[in-house]
Scaffold this motif. Structure first.
Motif, mmCIF file in Angstrom:
data_model
loop_
_atom_site.group_PDB
_atom_site.id
_atom_site.type_symbol
_atom_site.label_atom_id
_atom_site.label_comp_id
_atom_site.label_asym_id
_atom_site.label_seq_id
_atom_site.Cartn_x
_atom_site.Cartn_y
_atom_site.Cartn_z
ATOM 1 N N ALA A 168 3.270 3.782 -7.289
ATOM 2 C CA ALA A 168 4.721 4.939 -6.086
ATOM 3 C C ALA A 168 6.210 5.455 -6.629
ATOM 4 O O ALA A 168 6.463 4.206 -7.159
ATOM 5 C CB ALA A 168 3.788 4.593 -4.815
ATOM 6 N N VAL A 169 6.078 6.139 -5.861
ATOM 7 C CA VAL A 169 7.475 6.351 -5.879
ATOM 8 C C VAL A 169 8.098 6.502 -4.605
ATOM 9 O O VAL A 169 7.945 6.793 -4.004
ATOM 10 C CB VAL A 169 8.585 7.103 -6.800
ATOM 11 N N ASN A 170 9.695 5.631 -3.728
ATOM 12 C CA ASN A 170 9.491 5.403 -2.662
ATOM 13 C C ASN A 170 8.376 4.983 -1.935
ATOM 14 O O ASN A 170 8.646 5.326 -0.801
ATOM 15 C CB ASN A 170 10.339 6.188 -2.601
ATOM 16 N N GLY A 171 7.523 4.566 -2.704
ATOM 17 C CA GLY A 171 6.283 4.409 -1.434
ATOM 18 C C GLY A 171 5.069 5.088 -1.126
ATOM 19 O O GLY A 171 4.995 4.552 -0.812
ATOM 20 N N THR A 172 5.048 6.529 -2.252
ATOM 21 C CA THR A 172 4.387 7.348 -1.238
ATOM 22 C C THR A 172 3.406 8.151 -2.898
ATOM 23 O O THR A 172 4.406 7.583 -3.790
ATOM 24 C CB THR A 172 5.033 8.289 -0.280
ATOM 25 N N ILE A 173 2.586 8.378 -2.780
ATOM 26 C CA ILE A 173 1.968 8.893 -3.667
ATOM 27 C C ILE A 173 1.427 10.286 -2.818
ATOM 28 O O ILE A 173 0.891 10.661 -2.483
ATOM 29 C CB ILE A 173 1.038 8.317 -4.148
ATOM 30 N N PRO A 174 1.562 11.493 -3.952
ATOM 31 C CA PRO A 174 2.652 11.602 -5.296
ATOM 32 C C PRO A 174 4.352 11.371 -3.960
ATOM 33 O O PRO A 174 4.592 10.447 -3.289
ATOM 34 C CB PRO A 174 3.046 13.120 -4.903
ATOM 35 N N GLY A 175 5.433 11.033 -5.324
ATOM 36 C CA GLY A 175 6.170 10.616 -4.485
ATOM 37 C C GLY A 175 7.606 11.339 -4.030
ATOM 38 O O GLY A 175 6.706 12.693 -3.344
ATOM 39 N N PRO A 176 8.327 11.445 -3.873
ATOM 40 C CA PRO A 176 9.150 12.435 -2.863
ATOM 41 C C PRO A 176 9.145 13.826 -2.849
ATOM 42 O O PRO A 176 9.548 13.914 -4.310
ATOM 43 C CB PRO A 176 10.684 11.449 -2.681
ATOM 44 N N LEU A 177 9.546 14.636 -2.103
ATOM 45 C CA LEU A 177 9.811 15.645 -2.869
ATOM 46 C C LEU A 177 11.179 15.908 -2.752
ATOM 47 O O LEU A 177 12.188 15.691 -1.747
ATOM 48 C CB LEU A 177 9.323 16.713 -1.179
ATOM 49 N N ILE A 178 11.765 16.527 -4.323
ATOM 50 C CA ILE A 178 13.160 16.872 -4.333
ATOM 51 C C ILE A 178 13.430 18.166 -3.882
ATOM 52 O O ILE A 178 13.095 18.578 -4.990
ATOM 53 C CB ILE A 178 13.411 15.720 -5.388
ATOM 54 N N ARG A 179 14.624 18.271 -2.583
ATOM 55 C CA ARG A 179 15.207 19.414 -2.565
ATOM 56 C C ARG A 179 16.611 20.297 -2.911
ATOM 57 O O ARG A 179 17.001 19.387 -1.850
ATOM 58 C CB ARG A 179 14.719 19.913 -0.990
ATOM 59 N N SER A 214 0.501 -1.025 0.134
ATOM 60 C CA SER A 214 0.020 -0.140 0.499
ATOM 61 C C SER A 214 0.895 1.585 -0.175
ATOM 62 O O SER A 214 1.555 1.385 1.155
ATOM 63 C CB SER A 214 -0.731 -0.475 0.924
ATOM 64 N N ALA A 215 1.047 2.135 -0.952
ATOM 65 C CA ALA A 215 1.459 3.315 -0.776
ATOM 66 C C ALA A 215 0.412 4.569 0.417
ATOM 67 O O ALA A 215 -0.607 4.507 0.117
ATOM 68 C CB ALA A 215 1.421 3.676 -2.477
ATOM 69 N N ALA A 216 1.622 5.074 0.344
ATOM 70 C CA ALA A 216 1.285 6.359 2.337
ATOM 71 C C ALA A 216 1.463 7.259 0.782
ATOM 72 O O ALA A 216 1.799 7.773 0.261
ATOM 73 C CB ALA A 216 2.468 6.237 2.350
ATOM 74 N N ARG A 217 -0.076 7.546 1.417
ATOM 75 C CA ARG A 217 -0.329 9.613 0.714
ATOM 76 C C ARG A 217 0.184 10.305 1.629
ATOM 77 O O ARG A 217 1.304 10.388 2.550
ATOM 78 C CB ARG A 217 -1.308 9.948 1.328
ATOM 79 N N GLY A 218 1.054 11.150 0.310
ATOM 80 C CA GLY A 218 2.450 12.305 0.956
ATOM 81 C C GLY A 218 3.928 11.432 1.034
ATOM 82 O O GLY A 218 3.482 11.340 -0.159
ATOM 83 N N TRP A 219 4.265 12.284 1.622
ATOM 84 C CA TRP A 219 5.807 12.080 0.220
ATOM 85 C C TRP A 219 7.071 11.961 2.114
ATOM 86 O O TRP A 219 7.243 13.354 2.879
ATOM 87 C CB TRP A 219 6.334 13.029 -0.506
ATOM 88 N N GLY A 220 8.396 11.962 1.558
ATOM 89 C CA GLY A 220 9.536 11.808 2.602
ATOM 90 C C GLY A 220 10.613 13.542 1.506
ATOM 91 O O GLY A 220 9.979 13.462 0.200
ATOM 92 N N VAL A 221 11.127 13.663 1.994
ATOM 93 C CA VAL A 221 12.157 14.965 1.675
ATOM 94 C C VAL A 221 13.117 14.171 1.090
ATOM 95 O O VAL A 221 14.159 13.552 2.747
ATOM 96 C CB VAL A 221 12.494 16.064 2.623
ATOM 97 N N LEU A 222 13.870 14.608 -0.019
ATOM 98 C CA LEU A 222 15.285 13.846 -0.531
ATOM 99 C C LEU A 222 16.741 15.111 -0.968
ATOM 100 O O LEU A 222 15.536 16.141 -1.723
ATOM 101 C CB LEU A 222 14.962 12.748 -1.886
ATOM 102 N N SER A 223 16.912 15.254 0.084
ATOM 103 C CA SER A 223 18.188 16.166 -0.503
ATOM 104 C C SER A 223 19.685 15.791 -0.826
ATOM 105 O O SER A 223 19.644 14.449 -0.724
ATOM 106 C CB SER A 223 18.486 17.035 0.259
#
Ligand SMILES: [Cu+2]
Length: 564
Positions: A68-79, A35-44
């Motif tokens: 899903a990308v990295n298990g979330t929808i949307p995928g990670p926030l790339i900062r 199951s994909a999680a709602r929301g995202w993690g942050v990658l820098s």
């Protein structure tokens, strides 16, 4: 040949039957998919790792297959930070090819991520590394450019902090990514659209519903058109999402009373224009498509597919609704900006549906009232299908069933339904670059016609549907300055996006203050003009960002090469 999904299901079934311990990915009720999680993690940082995979997703009352990308929808926030280098390692765990396009980024074209145009795509099981320097700042996003994957979760936000910030002050920020979710397979949606069933259009005015005068209804019928053909896919099919959350999911975004909050609003949807408002709270627009603009205070604005706007708000203590109503008013995305955790705002009711006008039919330059009450539908039908009005370079045939007889520039139009509200709304003509930039006079001008056949769901530029790279791209000489006018011969708004460049809107601003954008909405039956300095060599996609319009052929390759 069993596909990977069937294989996963049957392996899980076998394990269950034999009483064996289930592998981790096979536990749960989702046919073996995580199951994909709602929301995202942050990658820098300089190395970013992204894994694209099948998932099960639930938003509000809808659930079904997603990517899903990295298990979330949307995928990670790339900062990222302006001036750094980045390597983005994308691993494809799907059973089909995939890709990522970095929307709005200036980069070498071979890392732009469009299969068949800039690179071959990423095969199942393969990892592709994109590597380039970050030459800009602002709010952007990323998404699949393979098939229709973007519809089912393959997208995410991308924010680049400037090396030195000179913009207006703010105390806190939130990224707001708008999208849609449906469990219907996107190929099934495309099939329904091509059958021309108006399957999704439950708002068609009916005889005696009182929403439209009889004469108008007759006129539209004689023209074989529906004045409520506003969005091809509606809230009957979609749940509208903010950061992966449907309204029922009750997303809260925190702030403290007195703070200036920057909202980075990204329209990452496949097919939906949204009207954005925070009732009772002024929004100051400070950036469009990642480029700083002189501040414009508004109460509401329309955001086309693939556009971004940053606004700064200073909400009063309490709970405030962030309302993103779909342009056809068939549904909304909703979240609460709140200074007290757990205190949510109530979504407002949907406003009355809107109706197309004469200007949307390309008759903006004619001496009619905007209502068309007494016009002869049969005569208008004739003039709207007169392909002899098109210039010679536009191919005609079954793919072109409409011609805008007298299209006018509508840069001052705020978007369907927002021209009649009694508060301040944003118009393209209000946008000014925050700082001046070189703006040489155009050396050449060209006209590109947006063409289509709504019934057959064929879409094209200049009457030519894009299927693959041909020997007839749109050609620019490296560094040439061209004024491009887009003429929309259809009754739908098209958000037209050029990869790898910014162009400057011709919106009444003095040359050095023309706002830069990567996507321009061309209103129905009208024109929009931009100036482009073609200073990024290579082959670039140029297309309508309505996903099913692009898939239906409204795309071309732009080739930028030094003069031989
Ligand atoms: Cu389009």
């Amino acid at each position: 040949m069993p596909d990977r999904r069937q294989f996963i299901r049957s392996t899980a079934a076998l394990a269950a039957m034999l009483g064996l311990p289930m592998p981790g990915w096979a536990r749960g009720l989702n046919g073996g998919m995580p199951s994909a999680a709602r929301g995202w993690g942050v990658l820098s940082g300089e190395d970013i790792h992204l894994a694209v995979g099948d998932a099960h997703f639930t938003a509000g009352s809808r659930h079904g297959h997603a990517i899903a990308v990295n298990g979330t929808i949307p995928g990670p926030l790339i900062r990222l930070t302006e001036g750094q280098r980045v390597r983005l390692h994308v691993t494809n765990n799907l059973a089909e090819d995939t890709s990522i396009h970095w929307h709005g980024l200036l980069l070498p074209f071979q890392f732009d991520g469009v299969p068949g145009v800039s690179f071959p795509g990423i095969r199942p099981g393969e990892t592709f590394t994109y590597e380039f320097p970050i030459r800009q700042a602002g709010t952007y996003w990323w998404h699949s450019h393979s098939e229709l994957q973007e519809q089912i979760g393959h997208y995410g936000p991308l924010v680049i902090d400037p090396a030195h910030y000179h913009g207006p002050a703010f105390d806190r920020e939130h990224v707001i990514l708008l999208s849609e979710f449906t469990p219907t397979h996107p190929h099934e949606i495309m099939r329904k659209l091509m059958r021309g069933e108006h399957h999704y259009n439950y708002q068609m005015p009916t005889l005696g519903d009182g929403s439209m005068p009889q004469a108008d209804r007759l006129m539209w019928a004689q023209m074989r058109m529906n004045p409520r053909d506003i969005l091809d896919v509606t809230g009957a099919e979609y749940s509208y999402l903010i950061n992966g959350h449907a309204p029922e999911d009750g997303l809260e975004l925190p702030f403290r009373a007195g703070e200036r909050v920057r909202l980075r609003i990204i329209n990452g949807s496949a097919m939906t224009f949204f009207n954005i408002r925070i009732p009772g709270c002024e929004m100051v627009v400070v950036q469009a498509d990642g480029q700083d603009v002189a501040p414009v205070p508004v109460d509401e604005f329309q955001i086309g597919v693939a556009e971004t706007y940053d606004v700064i708000v200073t909400p009063q203590d309490g709970a405030h609704g962030i309302v993103a109503e779909s342009m056809d008013r068939s549904g909304m995305a909703f979240a609460t900006l709140t200074s007290h955790a757990g205190h949510k705002a109530d979504p407002p009711p949907l406003r009355d549906p809107v109706t197309l006008t004469m200007a949307d039919m390309g008759m903006g330059g004619m001496d009619h009232s905007a209502h068309g009450g007494s016009s002869d539908g049969a005569a208008m039908d004739h003039s709207m299908r007169d392909t002899s009005l098109l210039p010679d370079h536009v191919a005609t045939g079954p793919g072109v069933d409409m011609v805008a007889p007298m299209p006018v520039d509508r840069m001052d139009y705020p978007g369907l339904g927002l021209d009649t509200v009694d508060h301040r709304v944003l118009r393209y003509t209000q946008l000014r670059a925050a700082t001046s930039h070189p703006a040489p006079a155009p050396e050449r001008s060209m006209e590109i016609h947006l063409t289509g056949n709504m019934e057959r769901y064929m879409w094209s530029f200049d009457g030519r549907q894009f299927h693959a790279v041909t020997d007839q791209p749109i050609r620019f000489a490296l560094n040439e300055r061209v004024r491009v006018t887009l003429v929309n011969n259809t009754m739908m708004a098209h958000p037209i996006h050029l990869h790898g460049h910014f162009f400057e809107l011709v919106n009444g601003a003095q040359g050095p203050m023309q706002p830069k954008k990567h996507t321009v909405v061309v209103q129905p039956g009208s024109k929009a003009t931009f100036d482009l300095t073609a200073d990024e060599p290579g082959d670039w996609a140029f297309h309508c960002h309505m996903l099913y319009h692009m898939h239906g052929g409204m795309m071309q390759v732009v080739t930028v090469r030094p003069l031989a």
